[in-house]
Design a protein around this motif. Structure first.
Motif, PDB file in Angstrom:
ATOM      1  N   ASP A  34       0.832  -1.211   0.000  1.00 20.42           N
ATOM      2  CA  ASP A  34       0.000   0.000   0.000  1.00 20.42           C
ATOM      3  C   ASP A  34       0.863   1.256   0.000  1.00 20.42           C
ATOM      4  N   ARG A  38       0.719   4.132  -2.735  1.00 22.06           N
ATOM      5  CA  ARG A  38       0.442   5.528  -2.344  1.00 22.06           C
ATOM      6  C   ARG A  38       1.562   6.450  -2.800  1.00 22.06           C
ATOM      7  N   TRP A  39       2.815   6.007  -2.654  1.00 20.22           N
ATOM      8  CA  TRP A  39       3.961   6.813  -3.087  1.00 20.22           C
ATOM      9  C   TRP A  39       3.866   7.101  -4.590  1.00 20.22           C
ATOM     10  N   TYR A  43      -2.438   8.636  -3.963  1.00 22.67           N
ATOM     11  CA  TYR A  43      -3.637   8.302  -3.188  1.00 22.67           C
ATOM     12  C   TYR A  43      -3.255   8.231  -1.716  1.00 22.67           C
ATOM     13  N   ASP A  44      -4.181   8.636  -0.819  1.00 21.92           N
ATOM     14  CA  ASP A  44      -3.982   8.317   0.586  1.00 21.92           C
ATOM     15  C   ASP A  44      -4.624   6.942   0.799  1.00 21.92           C
ATOM     16  N   GLN A  45      -4.486   6.383   1.995  1.00 25.11           N
ATOM     17  CA  GLN A  45      -4.987   5.022   2.225  1.00 25.11           C
ATOM     18  C   GLN A  45      -6.494   4.943   1.976  1.00 25.11           C
ATOM     19  N   GLN A  46      -7.215   5.966   2.426  1.00 25.53           N
ATOM     20  CA  GLN A  46      -8.667   6.001   2.236  1.00 25.53           C
ATOM     21  C   GLN A  46      -9.020   6.049   0.747  1.00 25.53           C
ATOM     22  N   SER A  65      -5.535   9.319 -10.366  1.00 22.90           N
ATOM     23  CA  SER A  65      -4.655   9.418  -9.202  1.00 22.90           C
ATOM     24  C   SER A  65      -4.447  10.886  -8.842  1.00 22.90           C
TER      25      SER A  65
END
Length: 117
Positions: A34, A38-39, A43-46, A65
């Protein structure tokens, strides 16, 4: 007119478990996968989880994205016999970047090296 590669219309949620499995087989975690996603995508986790829930296709996942990481241009090497930096199609190149990052994770590379910090 060229037909789109099948991966573009595949839900990202269908590909995602393969990334997790590949990493976990080598002692890495879903959290690390994840973090890599995200990197790369911004995106953030949500946001990542929302895309998975919505069954967003791979092409839309990358196109929507929040911000592709500019450092992704530093990702070099071969995935599935293809040199990532030579991939012409921009979306396919993003897919290959992610493949390469997960490969590096599975090969035991340190997170700071994978995230090009």
């Amino acid at each position: 007119m060229t037909t789109k590669h099948r991966i573009f219309t595949t839900p990202f949620a269908s590909v995602y478990p393969f990334y997790i499995t590949k990493a976990e087989k080598k002692g890495r975690t879903k959290a690390e996968v994840d973090a890599v996603i995200r990197w790369l995508t911004g995106y953030d986790q949500q946001g990542l989880e929302a895309q998975l829930e919505k069954q967003t296709d791979v092409e839309t996942f990358f196109n929507e994205s929040p911000g592709m990481n500019p450092s992704r241009a530093l990702i070099k090497g071969v995935v599935c016999g293809v040199r990532v930096e030579d991939v012409e199609d921009p979306t396919m190149r993003e897919i290959r970047y992610l493949d390469k990052l997960v490969d590096e994770l599975a090969k035991g590379k340190a997170m700071d090296k994978i995230l090009r910090s």
